[in-house]
Design a protein around this motif. Structure first.
Motif, PDB file in Angstrom:
ATOM      1  N   THR A   4      63.354  68.366  30.398  1.00  0.00           N
ATOM      2  CA  THR A   4      65.249  68.373  30.960  1.00  0.00           C
ATOM      3  C   THR A   4      65.216  69.968  31.455  1.00  0.00           C
ATOM      4  O   THR A   4      64.859  70.734  30.807  1.00  0.00           O
ATOM      5  CB  THR A   4      65.676  68.331  30.560  1.00  0.00           C
ATOM      6  OG1 THR A   4      65.286  66.405  30.630  1.00  0.00           O
ATOM      7  CG2 THR A   4      67.072  68.216  31.594  1.00  0.00           C
ATOM      8  N   ASP A   5      64.882  70.714  32.790  1.00  0.00           N
ATOM      9  CA  ASP A   5      65.036  71.809  33.387  1.00  0.00           C
ATOM     10  C   ASP A   5      65.908  71.858  33.863  1.00  0.00           C
ATOM     11  O   ASP A   5      66.256  71.148  35.200  1.00  0.00           O
ATOM     12  CB  ASP A   5      63.330  72.610  34.034  1.00  0.00           C
ATOM     13  CG  ASP A   5      62.389  71.679  33.592  1.00  0.00           C
ATOM     14  OD1 ASP A   5      62.474  71.762  32.020  1.00  0.00           O
ATOM     15  OD2 ASP A   5      61.163  72.001  34.099  1.00  0.00           O
ATOM     16  N   PHE A  63      58.584  81.353  33.452  1.00  0.00           N
ATOM     17  CA  PHE A  63      58.690  80.148  33.534  1.00  0.00           C
ATOM     18  C   PHE A  63      59.030  79.287  34.682  1.00  0.00           C
ATOM     19  O   PHE A  63      59.679  78.968  35.644  1.00  0.00           O
ATOM     20  CB  PHE A  63      60.083  79.777  32.735  1.00  0.00           C
ATOM     21  CG  PHE A  63      59.586  80.555  31.445  1.00  0.00           C
ATOM     22  CD1 PHE A  63      58.825  80.147  30.176  1.00  0.00           C
ATOM     23  CD2 PHE A  63      60.326  81.154  31.221  1.00  0.00           C
ATOM     24  CE1 PHE A  63      58.953  80.640  28.824  1.00  0.00           C
ATOM     25  CE2 PHE A  63      60.403  81.384  30.261  1.00  0.00           C
ATOM     26  CZ  PHE A  63      59.963  81.832  29.125  1.00  0.00           C
ATOM     27  N   PRO A  64      57.651  78.687  35.540  1.00  0.00           N
ATOM     28  CA  PRO A  64      57.702  78.552  37.033  1.00  0.00           C
ATOM     29  C   PRO A  64      58.135  77.318  37.085  1.00  0.00           C
ATOM     30  O   PRO A  64      58.220  76.408  36.775  1.00  0.00           O
ATOM     31  CB  PRO A  64      56.031  78.266  37.515  1.00  0.00           C
ATOM     32  CG  PRO A  64      55.672  79.052  36.035  1.00  0.00           C
ATOM     33  CD  PRO A  64      56.208  79.366  34.947  1.00  0.00           C
ATOM     34  N   PRO A  66      59.949  75.078  40.441  1.00  0.00           N
ATOM     35  CA  PRO A  66      59.384  74.302  42.460  1.00  0.00           C
ATOM     36  C   PRO A  66      59.946  75.627  42.915  1.00  0.00           C
ATOM     37  O   PRO A  66      60.799  76.558  42.774  1.00  0.00           O
ATOM     38  CB  PRO A  66      60.615  72.625  42.423  1.00  0.00           C
ATOM     39  CG  PRO A  66      60.787  72.509  41.748  1.00  0.00           C
ATOM     40  CD  PRO A  66      60.834  73.668  40.256  1.00  0.00           C
ATOM     41  N   ASP A  67      59.116  75.753  44.393  1.00  0.00           N
ATOM     42  CA  ASP A  67      59.259  76.742  45.548  1.00  0.00           C
ATOM     43  C   ASP A  67      60.849  77.009  45.431  1.00  0.00           C
ATOM     44  O   ASP A  67      61.319  76.033  45.978  1.00  0.00           O
ATOM     45  CB  ASP A  67      58.435  75.949  47.113  1.00  0.00           C
ATOM     46  CG  ASP A  67      56.926  76.868  46.933  1.00  0.00           C
ATOM     47  OD1 ASP A  67      56.138  77.100  46.256  1.00  0.00           O
ATOM     48  OD2 ASP A  67      56.796  75.718  47.380  1.00  0.00           O
ATOM     49  N   GLY A  68      61.182  78.334  45.736  1.00  0.00           N
ATOM     50  CA  GLY A  68      62.990  78.883  46.204  1.00  0.00           C
ATOM     51  C   GLY A  68      63.601  78.761  44.838  1.00  0.00           C
ATOM     52  O   GLY A  68      64.535  78.903  45.221  1.00  0.00           O
ATOM     53  N   TYR A  69      63.398  77.841  43.793  1.00  0.00           N
ATOM     54  CA  TYR A  69      64.016  78.344  42.831  1.00  0.00           C
ATOM     55  C   TYR A  69      63.254  78.798  41.795  1.00  0.00           C
ATOM     56  O   TYR A  69      62.371  78.842  41.297  1.00  0.00           O
ATOM     57  CB  TYR A  69      64.301  76.293  42.138  1.00  0.00           C
ATOM     58  CG  TYR A  69      65.276  75.787  43.089  1.00  0.00           C
ATOM     59  CD1 TYR A  69      66.197  75.280  42.740  1.00  0.00           C
ATOM     60  CD2 TYR A  69      64.101  74.736  44.249  1.00  0.00           C
ATOM     61  CE1 TYR A  69      67.096  75.281  43.535  1.00  0.00           C
ATOM     62  CE2 TYR A  69      64.911  73.824  44.775  1.00  0.00           C
ATOM     63  CZ  TYR A  69      66.279  74.006  44.707  1.00  0.00           C
ATOM     64  OH  TYR A  69      66.920  73.277  45.601  1.00  0.00           O
ATOM     65  N   GLY A  70      64.211  79.496  40.307  1.00  0.00           N
ATOM     66  CA  GLY A  70      63.982  80.077  40.152  1.00  0.00           C
ATOM     67  C   GLY A  70      64.279  79.395  38.308  1.00  0.00           C
ATOM     68  O   GLY A  70      65.283  78.932  38.454  1.00  0.00           O
ATOM     69  N   THR A  71      63.430  79.819  36.795  1.00  0.00           N
ATOM     70  CA  THR A  71      63.750  79.084  35.404  1.00  0.00           C
ATOM     71  C   THR A  71      64.723  81.043  34.589  1.00  0.00           C
ATOM     72  O   THR A  71      63.533  80.914  35.093  1.00  0.00           O
ATOM     73  CB  THR A  71      63.216  78.359  34.653  1.00  0.00           C
ATOM     74  OG1 THR A  71      62.442  77.082  35.754  1.00  0.00           O
ATOM     75  CG2 THR A  71      63.230  77.825  34.029  1.00  0.00           C
ATOM     76  N   ILE A  72      65.796  80.293  35.073  1.00  0.00           N
ATOM     77  CA  ILE A  72      66.125  81.842  34.260  1.00  0.00           C
ATOM     78  C   ILE A  72      65.335  81.814  33.044  1.00  0.00           C
ATOM     79  O   ILE A  72      66.032  80.976  31.653  1.00  0.00           O
ATOM     80  CB  ILE A  72      67.283  81.951  34.141  1.00  0.00           C
ATOM     81  CG1 ILE A  72      68.565  81.778  35.965  1.00  0.00           C
ATOM     82  CG2 ILE A  72      68.562  82.471  33.231  1.00  0.00           C
ATOM     83  CD1 ILE A  72      69.702  81.888  35.969  1.00  0.00           C
ATOM     84  N   PRO A  73      65.405  83.705  32.114  1.00  0.00           N
ATOM     85  CA  PRO A  73      64.687  83.367  30.600  1.00  0.00           C
ATOM     86  C   PRO A  73      66.411  83.183  29.464  1.00  0.00           C
ATOM     87  O   PRO A  73      66.608  84.048  30.599  1.00  0.00           O
ATOM     88  CB  PRO A  73      63.165  84.295  31.092  1.00  0.00           C
ATOM     89  CG  PRO A  73      63.522  84.727  32.129  1.00  0.00           C
ATOM     90  CD  PRO A  73      64.663  84.278  32.627  1.00  0.00           C
ATOM     91  N   VAL A  74      65.990  83.008  28.682  1.00  0.00           N
ATOM     92  CA  VAL A  74      66.835  83.084  27.750  1.00  0.00           C
ATOM     93  C   VAL A  74      66.437  83.005  26.460  1.00  0.00           C
ATOM     94  O   VAL A  74      65.390  82.875  25.860  1.00  0.00           O
ATOM     95  CB  VAL A  74      68.101  81.523  27.343  1.00  0.00           C
ATOM     96  CG1 VAL A  74      69.028  81.235  28.633  1.00  0.00           C
ATOM     97  CG2 VAL A  74      66.989  80.183  27.165  1.00  0.00           C
TER      98      VAL A  74
END
Length: 362
Positions: A4-5, A63-64, A66-74
């Motif tokens: 779950t991302d 942390f790749p 989908p296009d246009g989205y990002g996963t924020i590092p914590v």
């Protein structure tokens, strides 16, 4: 098995959602690969800064999404639930940089007694500190509430530590006072704690009216001033400015007020997220971006193996006992709670005396 991302639209951080991504089968993991369950992580305004500068400093590559989205590092803790590395056991606890997700696949390399790194190709263009994981199983200083304070403060306090070291190394550029904007932020009060120990340096905190009592209660600022009163400060003595707010208008006001007495102007944070792309030339020292990994690399060479860790460890040992007095840890679990916590943090609604520890698991 799925992960779950939690992801955001990179050019519109208000837009966020939770998705499911497929994980590799544990039995089919490549050699030396780990499957890690992200148990809990801290979320602070600093993570919002990672998102704001995600393209420029390559944080989105870690942390790749989908296009246009990002996963924020914590920063947080993970449990190894499957391992194809002979020297990493299932059940181990790792502390380091994780995605806002339930799982992460790590290509373990440089595995030693105290740590390892993720050698995934897409992660190699950032500073090595972001790919390092400490092996902390059985270490009481990383367990329970002590671990929560580490997740909340250690990455920020390392930045505070390196700014303090940089200023001291340069004799504070001749300044007798250091001014910190966003004085209630965790990086700012960590730095104020260190600066307060420097002989002959006056520490001035700038904050909003609503945060004056909290900032004053910390006991590490010699003076606390609200943003509407900054031009009332005496301008005859040399000052250094450490900008945690990222507020162009405030920076210009201070530079014009102090003029040639502004001896250093370092841009550190973006808590206000009010920086203009094109800023005018300002009186006094030219504003410069401070990048902690550069100072860490410099000191690692000068202080030798373990030198940075030893000095930082001594500083942390002094700060850690104070944190329960300064910060209340707030835990939130599940996708909805994480989304709410993220939006509250993005909009600046988290009180400065709270620290969020989150998990996407219910």
């Amino acid at each position: 098995m799925n992960s779950t991302d939690f992801i955001v639209i990179r050019d519109d951080l208000q837009q966020c959602k939770v998705i499911e991504t497929q994980l590799p089968d544990a039995a089919a993991l490549p050699a030396d690969t780990l499957l890690v369950k992200v148990v809990r992580f801290a979320l602070t305004a600093n993570n919002i800064t990672y998102a704001v500068v995600g393209d420029r400093l390559k944080y989105w590559q870690l942390f790749p999404a989908p296009d246009g989205y990002g996963t924020i590092p914590v920063w947080g803790f993970g449990e190894v639930i499957a391992s194809k590395h002979p020297n990493v056991a299932v059940g181990e606890t790792l502390f380091g940089y994780f995605p806002m997700a339930t799982h992460l696949v790590i290509e373990a390399a440089d595995v030693g007694k105290r740590g390892l790194r993720d050698a995934a190709a897409h992660r190699q263009e950032v500073s090595p500190v972001y790919n390092a994981y400490a092996r902390v199983s059985g270490d009481p200083t990383y367990a329970g509430r002590q671990g929560d304070y580490r997740a909340l403060m250690v990455p920020l306090f390392m930045l505070s530590f390196m700014v303090d070291d940089f200023l001291a190394e340069n004799d504070f550029f001749g300044a007798s006072s250091v001014i910190l904007s966003s004085a209630s932020s965790k990086t700012a009060f960590g730095l104020a704690y260190l600066l307060h120990k420097q002989l002959g340096i006056r520490v001035i905190g700038l904050t909003s009216k609503g945060n004056v009592d909290f900032v004053t209660s910390l006991g590490c600022y010699d003076e606390v001033i609200t943003y509407d009163r900054v031009t009332a400060m005496p301008a005859a003595k040399p000052v250094a400015y450490v900008d945690m707010a990222g507020n162009s208008a405030l920076r210009e006001t201070l530079h014009r007020h102090f003029g040639a007495q502004m001896k250093y102007s370092g841009q550190i944070g973006l808590t206000h997220r009010a920086s203009d792309a094109d800023e005018p030339a300002l009186p006094g020292a030219k504003p410069v971006r401070f990048f902690a990994p550069d100072q860490i690399r410099k000191r690692a060479k000068e202080w030798g193996p373990g030198g940075v860790d030893r000095r930082f460890g001594a500083a942390w040992a002094g700060l850690a006992p104070l944190l329960p007095q300064w910060l209340e840890v707030i835990e939130r679990h599940g996708p909805s709670a994480v989304s709410e916590a993220y939006l509250d943090t993005l909009q600046g609604h988290i009180p400065p005396d709270q620290g969020l520890i989150l998990s996407l698991f219910e």
